[in-house]
Design a protein around this motif. Structure first.
Motif, short mmCIF file in Angstrom:
data_model
loop_
_atom_site.label_atom_id
_atom_site.label_comp_id
_atom_site.label_asym_id
_atom_site.label_seq_id
_atom_site.Cartn_x
_atom_site.Cartn_y
_atom_site.Cartn_z
N GLY A 74 3.23 2.66 14.56
CA GLY A 74 3.10 3.54 13.23
C GLY A 74 4.55 4.06 12.80
N ASN A 75 4.54 4.69 11.98
CA ASN A 75 5.96 5.47 11.45
C ASN A 75 6.23 6.76 11.36
OD1 ASN A 75 7.11 2.76 10.34
ND2 ASN A 75 5.57 3.11 8.50
N GLY A 76 7.43 7.49 11.70
CA GLY A 76 7.66 8.75 11.70
C GLY A 76 6.53 9.38 12.95
N GLY A 77 5.87 10.52 12.28
CA GLY A 77 5.01 11.32 13.26
C GLY A 77 3.95 10.57 13.83
N SER A 78 3.74 9.49 13.02
CA SER A 78 2.57 8.58 13.50
C SER A 78 2.98 7.68 14.37
CB SER A 78 1.96 7.68 12.46
OG SER A 78 1.22 8.27 11.18
N SER A 79 4.25 7.49 14.47
CA SER A 79 4.70 6.45 15.82
C SER A 79 4.59 7.17 16.96
CB SER A 79 6.19 6.24 15.69
OG SER A 79 7.27 7.19 15.71
N THR A 80 4.83 8.55 16.93
CA THR A 80 4.80 9.26 18.21
C THR A 80 3.18 9.46 18.58
OG1 THR A 80 4.68 11.62 17.01
CG2 THR A 80 6.77 10.88 17.81
N ASP A 81 2.44 9.61 17.65
CA ASP A 81 0.85 9.53 17.78
C ASP A 81 0.54 8.02 18.63
OD1 ASP A 81 0.69 12.07 16.75
OD2 ASP A 81 -0.07 11.54 14.83
N ALA A 82 1.27 7.09 18.12
CA ALA A 82 0.90 5.86 18.61
C ALA A 82 1.27 5.71 19.93
CB ALA A 82 1.47 4.71 17.72
N ALA A 83 2.38 6.44 20.34
CA ALA A 83 2.89 6.30 21.62
C ALA A 83 1.96 7.05 22.56
CB ALA A 83 4.21 6.83 21.63
N VAL A 138 -3.26 -1.70 16.95
CA VAL A 138 -3.85 -0.55 16.70
C VAL A 138 -2.79 0.14 15.68
CG1 VAL A 138 -4.68 1.76 17.09
CG2 VAL A 138 -5.29 -0.13 18.62
N ALA A 139 -2.93 0.30 14.41
CA ALA A 139 -1.90 0.90 13.58
C ALA A 139 -2.11 2.36 13.22
CB ALA A 139 -1.82 -0.15 12.36
N LEU A 140 -1.41 3.07 13.33
CA LEU A 140 -1.65 4.64 12.72
C LEU A 140 -0.79 5.10 11.46
CD1 LEU A 140 -1.94 4.55 16.08
CD2 LEU A 140 -2.49 6.84 15.78
N SER A 141 -1.38 5.67 10.49
CA SER A 141 -0.75 5.77 9.38
C SER A 141 -1.63 7.05 8.80
CB SER A 141 -0.94 4.58 8.35
OG SER A 141 -0.37 5.12 7.18
N THR A 142 -0.68 7.89 7.86
CA THR A 142 -1.70 9.03 7.08
C THR A 142 -2.08 8.30 5.72
OG1 THR A 142 0.56 9.87 6.37
CG2 THR A 142 -0.81 10.75 8.17
N SER A 143 -1.32 7.47 5.07
CA SER A 143 -1.54 6.72 3.85
C SER A 143 -2.35 5.55 3.94
CB SER A 143 -0.44 6.54 3.19
OG SER A 143 0.33 5.50 3.74
N GLY A 144 -2.05 4.72 5.08
CA GLY A 144 -2.90 3.60 5.32
C GLY A 144 -2.22 2.30 4.20
N ASN A 145 -0.85 2.88 3.98
CA ASN A 145 -0.30 1.88 2.77
C ASN A 145 0.92 1.26 3.24
OD1 ASN A 145 -2.22 1.92 0.52
ND2 ASN A 145 -1.42 3.86 0.21
N SER A 146 1.75 1.81 4.43
CA SER A 146 3.01 1.49 4.77
C SER A 146 2.93 -0.04 4.92
CB SER A 146 3.31 2.17 6.07
OG SER A 146 3.29 3.45 5.99
N THR A 163 -8.08 -6.04 15.36
CA THR A 163 -7.24 -5.14 14.65
C THR A 163 -7.97 -3.49 14.14
OG1 THR A 163 -7.93 -6.17 12.41
CG2 THR A 163 -5.92 -6.87 13.58
N ILE A 164 -7.46 -2.42 14.50
CA ILE A 164 -7.95 -1.16 14.22
C ILE A 164 -6.77 -0.44 13.52
CG2 ILE A 164 -8.52 0.67 15.61
CD1 ILE A 164 -9.50 -1.03 17.62
N GLY A 165 -7.42 0.19 12.49
CA GLY A 165 -6.29 1.24 11.60
C GLY A 165 -7.04 2.41 11.71
N PHE A 166 -6.00 3.39 11.83
CA PHE A 166 -6.13 4.91 11.56
C PHE A 166 -5.54 5.38 10.22
CE2 PHE A 166 -6.81 4.44 16.04
CZ PHE A 166 -7.75 5.10 16.54
N ALA A 167 -6.21 5.86 9.22
CA ALA A 167 -5.67 6.32 7.99
C ALA A 167 -6.31 7.47 7.45
CB ALA A 167 -5.71 5.15 7.05
N GLY A 168 -5.63 8.17 6.51
CA GLY A 168 -6.19 9.33 5.62
C GLY A 168 -6.60 9.16 4.24
N GLN A 195 -3.52 14.07 10.92
CA GLN A 195 -2.80 13.69 12.20
C GLN A 195 -3.91 14.35 13.40
OE1 GLN A 195 1.12 14.15 11.51
NE2 GLN A 195 1.49 12.22 11.55
N GLU A 196 -4.09 15.59 12.90
CA GLU A 196 -5.14 15.99 13.93
C GLU A 196 -6.21 15.56 14.29
OE1 GLU A 196 -2.97 20.55 12.68
OE2 GLU A 196 -5.35 20.18 12.18
N SER A 197 -7.04 15.33 13.46
CA SER A 197 -8.27 14.30 13.52
C SER A 197 -8.12 12.89 14.03
CB SER A 197 -8.85 14.41 12.04
OG SER A 197 -9.42 15.60 11.72
N GLN A 198 -7.14 12.56 13.62
CA GLN A 198 -6.54 11.07 14.29
C GLN A 198 -6.39 11.10 15.72
OE1 GLN A 198 -3.29 9.46 11.97
NE2 GLN A 198 -4.72 8.41 10.45
#
Length: 220
Positions: A74-83, A138-146, A163-168, A195-198
């Motif tokens: 993931g990117n940004g905050g989502s990268s830390t959630d991915a970790a 597994v990809a984590l994103s808030t937009s689902g568009n990165s 493949t699994i995706g988390f998006a908002g 991000q809290e719900s993810q």
């Protein structure tokens, strides 16, 4: 210090409130409202995604049983959630440790790929180098568009990974481009609430995988 950066979170700070007790009461009320909003969204999201969680966890457990590995990104905050998600699977508080890695964890690899081949390929190139058909992306994103995430998911799909995706929001490209086997969408316009719900969805997914591997039917 000005309040421009936090005005959208605490608009009453801009009202130049001089009564300390009133200001503290406003802060407490704001925090309580956000907590209620987050809890309600988490309940609604878990209910909406319950069947998908069960199905995705079963597919993941089957991959892990065959020796598969999980790669999160993931990117940004989502990268830390991915970790955090990779760490939960690989070093769980209880249950079976499972092979999982965050592709954003190695900054030397990440910056080398970003510099040499372009940022859009930083995750797909790592999947090409390390992944096999039994693995999970597994990809984590808030937009689902990165772009770097959608490129990586497309590469993972081509290579036979689950493949699994988390998006908002409405799920973005994760929900529409056909490269995501299981897409968990948190239907909110707030990055914080998404991000809290993810995070809760990730935990529920891990718990259900553990139940499947232990021979159960999933958490109750």
């Amino acid at each position: 210090m000005g309040t421009e950066s936090t005005g959208f979170l605490y608009p009453f700070l801009d009202a130049e409130e001089r009564n300390a007790d009133a200001l503290l009461a406003d802060l407490a009320a704001s925090a309580q409202a956000k907590a209620r909003e987050s809890a309600a969204l988490q309940r609604a999201t878990l209910e909406e995604c319950a069947e998908q969680i069960t199905a995705a966890a079963a597919a993941m457990a089957e991959r892990f049983a065959r020796g598969g590995r999980m790669y999160t990104f993931g990117n940004g905050g989502s990268s830390t959630d991915a970790a955090t998600l990779a760490d939960l699977f690989s070093r769980p508080p209880h249950g079976r440790p499972l092979p999982a890695w965050s592709l954003a964890a190695n900054q030397a690899v990440l910056t080398a790929l970003g510099n040499d081949v372009g940022f859009d390929l930083v995750f797909s190139r790592q999947l090409i180098a390390h992944s096999g058909q039994a693995d999970i992306a597994v990809a984590l994103s808030t937009s689902g568009n990165s772009e770097d995430l959608t490129v990586a998911l497309a590469e993972a799909k081509r290579r036979g990974l689950l493949t699994i995706g988390f998006a908002g929001y409405d799920g973005g490209r994760f929900a529409t481009d056909g490269n995501v086997d299981f897409c968990f969408v948190v239907r909110s316009q707030s990055v914080h609430r998404i991000q809290e719900s993810q995070a809760l969805l990730g935990y529920q997914l891990w718990a259900t995988v553990q139940q499947h591997l232990a021979g159960g039917e999933g958490p109750r």
